[in-house]
Design a protein around this motif. Structure first.
Motif, PDB file in Angstrom:
ATOM      1  N   LEU A  67      -8.970   3.526  -5.414  1.00 37.88           N
ATOM      2  CA  LEU A  67      -9.807   2.765  -4.485  1.00 37.88           C
ATOM      3  C   LEU A  67      -9.334   1.310  -4.495  1.00 37.88           C
ATOM      4  O   LEU A  67      -9.567   0.568  -5.459  1.00 37.88           O
ATOM      5  CB  LEU A  67     -11.278   2.844  -4.878  1.00 37.88           C
ATOM      6  CG  LEU A  67     -11.867   4.245  -5.051  1.00 37.88           C
ATOM      7  CD1 LEU A  67     -13.369   4.159  -5.318  1.00 37.88           C
ATOM      8  CD2 LEU A  67     -11.594   5.126  -3.848  1.00 37.88           C
ATOM      9  N   PHE A  68      -8.640   0.920  -3.436  1.00 32.01           N
ATOM     10  CA  PHE A  68      -8.160  -0.450  -3.296  1.00 32.01           C
ATOM     11  C   PHE A  68      -9.141  -1.260  -2.451  1.00 32.01           C
ATOM     12  O   PHE A  68      -9.766  -0.725  -1.528  1.00 32.01           O
ATOM     13  CB  PHE A  68      -6.793  -0.479  -2.598  1.00 32.01           C
ATOM     14  CG  PHE A  68      -5.646  -0.017  -3.444  1.00 32.01           C
ATOM     15  CD1 PHE A  68      -4.989  -0.895  -4.293  1.00 32.01           C
ATOM     16  CD2 PHE A  68      -5.194   1.295  -3.367  1.00 32.01           C
ATOM     17  CE1 PHE A  68      -3.909  -0.482  -5.068  1.00 32.01           C
ATOM     18  CE2 PHE A  68      -4.123   1.728  -4.125  1.00 32.01           C
ATOM     19  CZ  PHE A  68      -3.478   0.845  -4.983  1.00 32.01           C
ATOM     20  N   PRO A  69      -9.256  -2.562  -2.725  1.00 37.08           N
ATOM     21  CA  PRO A  69      -9.992  -3.408  -1.775  1.00 37.08           C
ATOM     22  C   PRO A  69      -9.292  -3.360  -0.421  1.00 37.08           C
ATOM     23  O   PRO A  69      -8.054  -3.233  -0.352  1.00 37.08           O
ATOM     24  CB  PRO A  69      -9.878  -4.816  -2.380  1.00 37.08           C
ATOM     25  CG  PRO A  69      -9.409  -4.619  -3.783  1.00 37.08           C
ATOM     26  CD  PRO A  69      -8.638  -3.336  -3.812  1.00 37.08           C
ATOM     27  N   GLY A  70     -10.048  -3.417   0.666  1.00 34.67           N
ATOM     28  CA  GLY A  70      -9.439  -3.423   1.987  1.00 34.67           C
ATOM     29  C   GLY A  70      -8.305  -4.424   2.063  1.00 34.67           C
ATOM     30  O   GLY A  70      -8.438  -5.576   1.631  1.00 34.67           O
ATOM     31  N   PHE A  71      -7.166  -3.998   2.583  1.00 32.39           N
ATOM     32  CA  PHE A  71      -6.001  -4.875   2.653  1.00 32.39           C
ATOM     33  C   PHE A  71      -6.230  -5.964   3.704  1.00 32.39           C
ATOM     34  O   PHE A  71      -6.895  -5.749   4.719  1.00 32.39           O
ATOM     35  CB  PHE A  71      -4.749  -4.078   3.000  1.00 32.39           C
ATOM     36  CG  PHE A  71      -4.459  -2.927   2.074  1.00 32.39           C
ATOM     37  CD1 PHE A  71      -4.703  -3.022   0.706  1.00 32.39           C
ATOM     38  CD2 PHE A  71      -3.941  -1.735   2.573  1.00 32.39           C
ATOM     39  CE1 PHE A  71      -4.439  -1.966  -0.141  1.00 32.39           C
ATOM     40  CE2 PHE A  71      -3.667  -0.669   1.735  1.00 32.39           C
ATOM     41  CZ  PHE A  71      -3.918  -0.776   0.377  1.00 32.39           C
ATOM     42  N   MET A 124      -0.368  -4.733  -6.736  1.00 32.53           N
ATOM     43  CA  MET A 124      -0.464  -4.380  -5.322  1.00 32.53           C
ATOM     44  C   MET A 124      -1.774  -4.893  -4.738  1.00 32.53           C
ATOM     45  O   MET A 124      -1.793  -5.476  -3.646  1.00 32.53           O
ATOM     46  CB  MET A 124      -0.360  -2.861  -5.157  1.00 32.53           C
ATOM     47  CG  MET A 124      -0.578  -2.387  -3.727  1.00 32.53           C
ATOM     48  SD  MET A 124      -0.174  -0.622  -3.510  1.00 32.53           S
ATOM     49  CE  MET A 124      -1.016  -0.267  -1.962  1.00 32.53           C
ATOM     50  N   ALA A 125      -2.879  -4.697  -5.458  1.00 29.31           N
ATOM     51  CA  ALA A 125      -4.165  -5.213  -4.986  1.00 29.31           C
ATOM     52  C   ALA A 125      -4.143  -6.727  -4.877  1.00 29.31           C
ATOM     53  O   ALA A 125      -4.756  -7.307  -3.969  1.00 29.31           O
ATOM     54  CB  ALA A 125      -5.287  -4.764  -5.930  1.00 29.31           C
ATOM     55  N   ARG A 126      -3.411  -7.361  -5.781  1.00 31.50           N
ATOM     56  CA  ARG A 126      -3.364  -8.822  -5.769  1.00 31.50           C
ATOM     57  C   ARG A 126      -2.642  -9.340  -4.524  1.00 31.50           C
ATOM     58  O   ARG A 126      -3.135 -10.230  -3.834  1.00 31.50           O
ATOM     59  CB  ARG A 126      -2.661  -9.316  -7.036  1.00 31.50           C
ATOM     60  CG  ARG A 126      -2.999 -10.758  -7.431  1.00 31.50           C
ATOM     61  CD  ARG A 126      -2.346 -11.094  -8.766  1.00 31.50           C
ATOM     62  NE  ARG A 126      -2.736 -10.139  -9.790  1.00 31.50           N
ATOM     63  CZ  ARG A 126      -1.949  -9.735 -10.780  1.00 31.50           C
ATOM     64  NH1 ARG A 126      -0.707 -10.189 -10.864  1.00 31.50           N
ATOM     65  NH2 ARG A 126      -2.395  -8.877 -11.674  1.00 31.50           N
ATOM     66  N   VAL A 127      -1.469  -8.766  -4.198  1.00 24.57           N
ATOM     67  CA  VAL A 127      -0.676  -9.335  -3.110  1.00 24.57           C
ATOM     68  C   VAL A 127      -1.143  -8.870  -1.731  1.00 24.57           C
ATOM     69  O   VAL A 127      -0.876  -9.540  -0.732  1.00 24.57           O
ATOM     70  CB  VAL A 127       0.830  -9.043  -3.296  1.00 24.57           C
ATOM     71  CG1 VAL A 127       1.323  -9.675  -4.593  1.00 24.57           C
ATOM     72  CG2 VAL A 127       1.141  -7.552  -3.254  1.00 24.57           C
ATOM     73  N   LEU A 128      -1.821  -7.717  -1.666  1.00 23.64           N
ATOM     74  CA  LEU A 128      -2.294  -7.227  -0.373  1.00 23.64           C
ATOM     75  C   LEU A 128      -3.737  -7.590  -0.079  1.00 23.64           C
ATOM     76  O   LEU A 128      -4.152  -7.569   1.084  1.00 23.64           O
ATOM     77  CB  LEU A 128      -2.158  -5.704  -0.281  1.00 23.64           C
ATOM     78  CG  LEU A 128      -0.763  -5.090  -0.358  1.00 23.64           C
ATOM     79  CD1 LEU A 128      -0.830  -3.616   0.032  1.00 23.64           C
ATOM     80  CD2 LEU A 128       0.238  -5.823   0.510  1.00 23.64           C
ATOM     81  N   SER A 129      -4.522  -7.914  -1.103  1.00 20.66           N
ATOM     82  CA  SER A 129      -5.956  -8.113  -0.902  1.00 20.66           C
ATOM     83  C   SER A 129      -6.473  -9.404  -1.534  1.00 20.66           C
ATOM     84  O   SER A 129      -6.962 -10.299  -0.841  1.00 20.66           O
ATOM     85  CB  SER A 129      -6.732  -6.918  -1.479  1.00 20.66           C
ATOM     86  OG  SER A 129      -6.300  -5.694  -0.945  1.00 20.66           O
TER      87      SER A 129
END
Length: 457
Positions: free
Chosen positions: A50-54, A362-367
């Motif tokens: 579950l990623f934060p919305g990009f 990934m979550a850091r750079v996209l979200s």
């Protein structure tokens, strides 16, 4: 309506943990193990990430450029974004020279309001600088515009060094931040003239007339101006190792520099311009152009090391028929690539599954980083109580193949045609509503305009 997502792994910039997520209306109300809610719809997300919305902080929807208009407007572009897990885009409002900032903002609202399926904000382009523009800046902040774009190339958009410096100083006083497209326009124009005079008219001349030293020179020049102005800046769509070295030098002398790159500069290289087929080569024309494999490696390593803060797309889409306008003159090929739909799966497949980034990175750079850099944190960019329930449910086992035929974007090719992904996006929630399910975009045109605060990164 309440929804309980049970059994998944919640990813944030600091890592990944097993946790359930309770959604109440448009917001997240709880995150933790063993959550129960008798009045909630329970959704099994076992085995899912579950990623934060990009957040894609660099798109160009419904933009008039090169005697045409981008193939994706806010209706098609926002649906393409959602299908790719992007729940928020920040597009560029672009008044022409001689027009006011307010006119440009109102024009972009007319393009987006009531059409966008995902949430959206705007950067404001400054391509003129005078006292009237300076006086407009506070009103931009009042309307949620806190980031601005300037160009060191393109005659229709660029402003000179004196005006750019003056704008940097004025924005610093207001707490704003500028992103700058860095290429040396004068030398590029000279190289283009030489190429055309010698009969080089095909797409292969495009990277040769925009070589990486001209990006590096413009990056270095901008950063010296920012040093004197004593203000941070954003280098948008960094494409080269040479440009990266200029950024490292500025940071070594104490400057704060934020850096964005794009999937195409990590995964594609300039060999695509030298294909025999014009149609195959022209589809990759963008600015800055794709670089050498060594540049791809250098940027990938810098991303892994945390030297690059965000990965956006510079989504600027054209059909093959539109690209055909430059068949006899490469300078007439409208520049730009589609990408808003594939950024998430490419990042996971090539970089996370490829062992370059962790899920947290990934979550850091996209979200997370774009939310902080562009004044949306903590409403966006994180799965936490009180934040918008923007969630990407990623199935790491559901491999897929990227094709033009299977995309939502309003274009007839895909730069990554035939790429086999590791996993895919199962569903996307936008402010608590199921917006995408099994590749089907369910959302209507209910995207909200986001008034953004000042940068926090």
């Amino acid at each position: 309506m309440k929804r309980l997502l049970k059994g998944g792994t919640v990813v944030s910039g600091s890592g990944a943990i097993r946790a359930d997520v309770l959604i109440d209306g448009e917001q997240i109300s709880a995150v933790g193990l063993g959550l129960e809610a008798a009045d909630a719809e329970t959704v099994d997300v076992g085995g899912m990430l579950l990623f934060p919305g990009f957040i894609d902080a660099h798109t160009h929807f419904d933009l008039d450029v090169c005697n045409t208009t981008t193939a994706d407007d806010f209706y098609t572009g926002s649906r393409s974004a959602l299908r790719g897990g992007t729940t928020t885009v920040i597009d560029f409002a672009c008044p022409n020279k001689g027009e006011s900032l307010q006119y440009g903002l109102e024009l972009w609202h007319r393009k987006a309001d009531g059409k966008s399926a995902c949430d959206y904000g705007f950067h404001m382009t400054i391509d003129d600088w005078n006292e009237d523009i300076r006086r407009e800046l506070p009103a931009m902040f009042d309307q949620g515009i806190t980031s601005f774009k300037m160009y060191l190339t393109y005659p229709a958009m660029m402003i000179g060094d004196q005006d750019l410096f003056s704008a940097l100083v004025a924005l610093k006083e207001l707490g704003g931040i500028s992103g700058v497209h860095c290429e040396n326009s004068g030398v590029i124009d000279a190289l283009i003239a030489e190429a055309l005079a010698s009969g080089q008219t095909g797409p292969e001349a495009h990277p040769q007339t925009r070589p990486s030293p001209l990006e590096a020179e413009a990056v270095g020049r901008l950063l010296r101006m920012a040093q004197v102005a004593d203000t941070p800046v954003v280098i948008v769509h960094l494409s080269s190792e040479a440009g990266l070295q200029e950024i490292r030098a500025a940071r070594a002398r104490g400057q704060k520099v934020f850096v964005e790159t794009c999937p195409q500069y990590l995964l594609l290289d300039d060999r695509v311009y030298f294909q025999e087929s014009y149609t195959q080569a022209a589809r990759y024309v963008c600015a800055p152009p794709l670089r050498k494999p060594a540049d791809c490696r250098a940027l990938t390593e810098a991303l892994a090391a945390g030297e690059i803060q965000t990965v956006s797309t510079d989504h600027c889409s054209f059909t093959l028929a539109q690209k055909d306008a430059g068949r006899d003159n490469f300078t007439k090929i409208p520049g730009g690539l589609p990408g808003v739909e594939t950024r998430g799966v490419l990042t996971y497949s090539a970089l996370v599954a490829g062992g370059v980034l962790s899920c947290g990175q990934m979550a850091r750079v996209l979200s997370e980083n774009p939310a902080k850099l562009y004044g949306l944190w903590p409403r966006k960019g994180v799965i936490a109580p009180g934040s918008d329930a923007d969630i990407v449910v990623y199935d790491p086992q559901a491999d897929s193949v990227i094709t033009a035929e299977g995309q939502t974007a309003n274009v007839d090719y895909n730069p990554y045609e035939g790429y086999r992904t590791t996993g895919s996006i199962r569903s996307v929630y936008l402010r608590g509503s199921l917006a995408v399910d099994q590749g089907n975009v369910l959302a209507g045109s209910h995207g909200q305009y986001l008034r953004r605060g000042r940068y926090q990164l």
